[in-house]
Write an enzyme that holds these catalytic residues in place. Sequence first.
Site, short mmCIF file in Angstrom:
data_model
loop_
_atom_site.label_atom_id
_atom_site.label_comp_id
_atom_site.label_asym_id
_atom_site.label_seq_id
_atom_site.Cartn_x
_atom_site.Cartn_y
_atom_site.Cartn_z
CB CYS A 440 -0.91 0.00 1.22
SG CYS A 440 -2.22 -1.22 1.18
CD GLU A 442 2.83 -1.32 3.29
OE1 GLU A 442 2.35 -0.64 2.34
OE2 GLU A 442 2.55 -2.50 3.47
#
Length: 849
Positions: A440, A442
Amino acid sequence: MTKVLNDLYNMTKSDRIEKLKDDLYSVTPEIESERAILITQSFKETEDYPVIIRRAKALEKILNKMTIVIRNGELIVGNLTKKPRAAQIFPEYSNKWLLDEFDTLAKRKGDVFLISDEVKSQLREVFKYWDGKTVNEFATKLMFDETIEAMDEGVFTVGNYYFNGVGHICVDYGKVLEKGFKGIIADAEAEKSKSDKADPEYIKKKNFLDAVIITSKAVIDFAGRFAELAEKMADETSESGRRAELLQIAKNCRTVPANPASNFYEALQSFWFVQSVIQIESNGHSISPMRFDQYIYPYFEKDIKSGRINQETAQELLDCLWVKFNDVNKVRDEASTKSFGGYPMFQNLIVGGQTIDGRDATNELSYMCLEATEHTQLPQPSISIRVWNKTPEDLMLKAGEVTRLGLGMPAYYSDEVIIPSLTNRGVTLEDARDYGIIGCVEPQKGGKTQGWHDAAFFNIAKVLEITINNGYSSGKKIGLDTGDFVSFTSFDEFLKAFEKQMNYFVKLLVNADNSVDIAHAERGPLPFLSSMTDDCISKGKALEQGGAHYNFTGPQGVGIANVADSLEVIKKLVFEEKKISAGELKEALDSNFGKSASIGNEAIEIANSVKNINGVENLSSETIISIIQNLIDEKNKVSSNNNSVGSIQGENVRQMLLNKAPKYGNDIDEVDEFAREAAAIYCDEVEKYKNPRGGRFQPGLYPVSANVSMGQQTGATPDGRLAGEALADGVSPASGRDVSGPTAAVNSVAKIDHCKASNGTLLNQKFHPSALAGMSGLENLSALVRTFFDQKGMHVQFNVVSRETLLDAQKNPDKYKSLVVRVAGYSAHFTSLDKSIQDDIIRRTEQTL
């Protein structure tokens, strides 16, 4: 955008691409059993071997025996399943949930899968072998009882690695392109030959290096199988054009990934073999290409300069690869589809940013990657862009052009925040400048990191609820005794109680994550994945055992906006202005503001219990739920008639909470500071802890779409949110509360200390399509992103779609099969999402510029 860029990066899409897309999405995804059967056969044959060798031989058997397919018209080859978008099963990680859901996979509301009776029978037989042997079962045995109780009550969930294989990683693709797997085999052999045989760790190291050699040879043979198939198909086709393509595919597969790639086409093919085999070895998602425009660019540049390839042919190959990304799929349990809806695989590919020596890294391939997303308009890869003060405005405008297509891509990331946040965690400056994004949102340095990202979702709003109830949840004492809410005499007293509960539950979260970490090290080490991650070969350890250069564990907090708004209500309306007493507020929350709660998950649990009673064995869960719902509805009617005054009073209280205290997302310091403080309480506690791989925990603030499912497990909150409603998305303001425009919203979000949340933060914004119309729309979007990043925001992404379109898509899904939207840190086809996630997207504030 300049005319030159228009000419170069707005190229015509080949007809091949639409055909590949149509073939890919012409069928409903199915469950396949081939991999599950093969790994089980292998494990039965290797009972006496060390686990790392068993894993290597299992992958070898799978790659040697699985059915291989070259799909019609494709130029990049390498399948994971026989049928398009199908899913293999990985019984070594978990399987009991699948047994329970065999009969509902095709009926559920989101992420539907077909499964034949034959496959069910095969899997039932396979699963018998794995009973008691799975990673999931071992991890559960390692957890404290209070940890499991907190998970059951919705305080946190350890979903990804708890039930699945390790993912959220980027390997060193460039290493494979430069030396091939023959080179990696040579590295392993060299390390083995120079190791001290008297070293007590030598036996383990030798076993690991042997496993690397076994898997490297297996992937070379796997590519050889595709070469043979392509040659066979070439002999059988009467189409001269396709015959030439197949012979070129065969030549590519005989060259790579065994050897270094010598040109752009070989580099793409070698990349795809790596990408696909990682996901055959383990079903951990978020296998992310990251800085694709950097490690592929030398092969593109060489071919363009030599005249070996032209821009249009290179773009077609790139577009073919983009379609191929969408052939990867996995099946999740139904509960997880509430947090990961839309068949997401989170293959994050990022362009732009800086070189390791601090120069702008933008190149022609950066634009072509964005163009490929524009041509294919598919959810994968999840494309992103790195932004810093030297990012060319042309790249920002090209990114904006893709944004306004409404795909929810690209996501935008700030070098000015992420690079220092990583150096603060011990990453070197050169490695930090070379970061990419996993899954997502990170950040990590690719090829050197086992970040264990997305390690858990921590429900901060639930902890607030537990604090208000003095350690209780659903009538059970699961937290600390921190004092009766009604007895608190100051806001600071309440805030200290909240912080104590937070710290207690974070410790339980750490126990859960470390238990899962240990279970993977002992039962599921991955030699193929480790072979492409520094420093696994030199250490002689799998990455699950601490072999990677950088080791982190990254759980993320959920519900920041709800907690900020709730703390503001408690401070302002209860303790300062005394518009409502603590007792009155608690009574309103306990009664859900006088409204009956949704039946939700409780009915499902009741239904499963009722089915065990004699006489109702043949009733479906849906029928029983319907019966229970009718009974509760009747009861609620009576209750409503008898207590209509209470309902009105409850709603009056709720409206006061909604309207008489400022809300996060409107650039109001007093409430925005609570968002910063709530985030800091979580982050400061998380970063205290170590993991079993010798690394540390690092916090993140994003939910994927777990804000929906976690909201369903959270009671009414002081911000006026009803029980069961979705929590706020990431660090975004609560839906509908950011009423002062997009600039005010980003100003509020930027007040959070994003550097502390080095595992990533997520800001979603939604715009009406008219807001981004014309060149001025693109320029305004670029200005908004740069403004946010100038204030040290970390990440932002946009949905550009009208509320009316989304509502119509809910009613008429057949008309909107190609509608792609941003869910959280990923995009998905809107009609494939569970309705609860669709509703959450629709509720988000629709902004204009």
